[in-house]
Design a protein around this motif. Structure first.
Motif, short mmCIF file in Angstrom:
data_model
loop_
_atom_site.label_atom_id
_atom_site.label_comp_id
_atom_site.label_asym_id
_atom_site.label_seq_id
_atom_site.Cartn_x
_atom_site.Cartn_y
_atom_site.Cartn_z
N LYS A 30 0.82 -0.95 0.13
CA LYS A 30 -0.01 -0.02 -0.08
C LYS A 30 0.84 1.45 0.13
N ALA A 31 1.77 1.10 0.40
CA ALA A 31 2.85 2.26 0.27
C ALA A 31 3.63 2.54 -1.00
N LEU A 32 3.48 1.68 -1.88
CA LEU A 32 4.00 1.77 -3.12
C LEU A 32 2.99 2.84 -3.92
N ARG A 33 3.84 3.50 -4.77
CA ARG A 33 2.92 4.27 -5.57
C ARG A 33 2.47 3.59 -6.67
N GLN A 34 1.21 4.31 -7.44
CA GLN A 34 0.45 3.52 -8.50
C GLN A 34 1.58 3.59 -9.65
N PRO A 35 1.68 2.65 -10.63
CA PRO A 35 0.66 1.56 -10.72
C PRO A 35 1.00 0.37 -10.00
N TYR A 36 2.26 0.14 -9.18
CA TYR A 36 2.67 -0.95 -8.71
C TYR A 36 1.73 -1.35 -7.52
N ARG A 37 1.14 -0.70 -6.79
CA ARG A 37 0.27 -1.11 -5.64
C ARG A 37 -0.84 -2.31 -6.19
#
Length: 143
Positions: A30-37
């Motif tokens: 959840k801490a990742l930025r989009q689009p990886y999340r």
């Protein structure tokens, strides 16, 4: 308190462990930025097992343990989202080669950071000796 999984055979135990690891992965991601999340662990696994130079769809299916048809559908989703690209094999135009895009390679890097964080948390939770032993036993158990 020790959690009891019923039934307590190896499949249930490993399944429960995998579910818990996936849950922790999703929480950490959840801490990742989009689009990886939005990527699932199964999608990251496929991306991480796809070499940068690419691999024939049929060979990749064997590598990840999927049917060619199932992998094709799975890869189409990643391709539509810009994580994989599909090119024709220059030696046989009928053959599809899959390779990660720059976005896909960045996703693998981000996923590896999340995995490292999850493993660190689990190592702290279980204790270094137990965690290291668990990893060694799992590695030894692989065919």
């Amino acid at each position: 308190m020790v959690k009891q999984i019923e039934p307590d055979h190896i499949f249930a135990l490993l399944g429960g462990l995998l579910d818990a690891l996936r849950s922790d992965f999703q929480q950490e991601a959840k801490a990742l930025r989009q689009p990886y999340r939005r990527l699932r662990t199964s999608q990251l696994r496929l991306l991480s097992l796809t070499p940068a130079e690419g691999m024939r769809l049929t060979d990749l299916a064997v590598r990840v343990g999927m049917t060619k048809q199932a992998l094709g559908e799975f890869a189409n989703v990643l391709e539509n989202d810009g994580f994989l690209e599909s090119v024709s094999d220059p030696t046989d135009r009928r053959v599809r080669i899959l390779r990660p895009t720059a976005k896909g390679r960045r996703a693998v890097e981000a996923g590896n950071q999340v995995i490292s964080a999850v493993e660190k948390r689990w190592r702290e939770r279980l204790g270094a000796e137990h965690w290291d032993r668990l990893r060694a036993l799992l590695a030894d158990a692989l065919p």
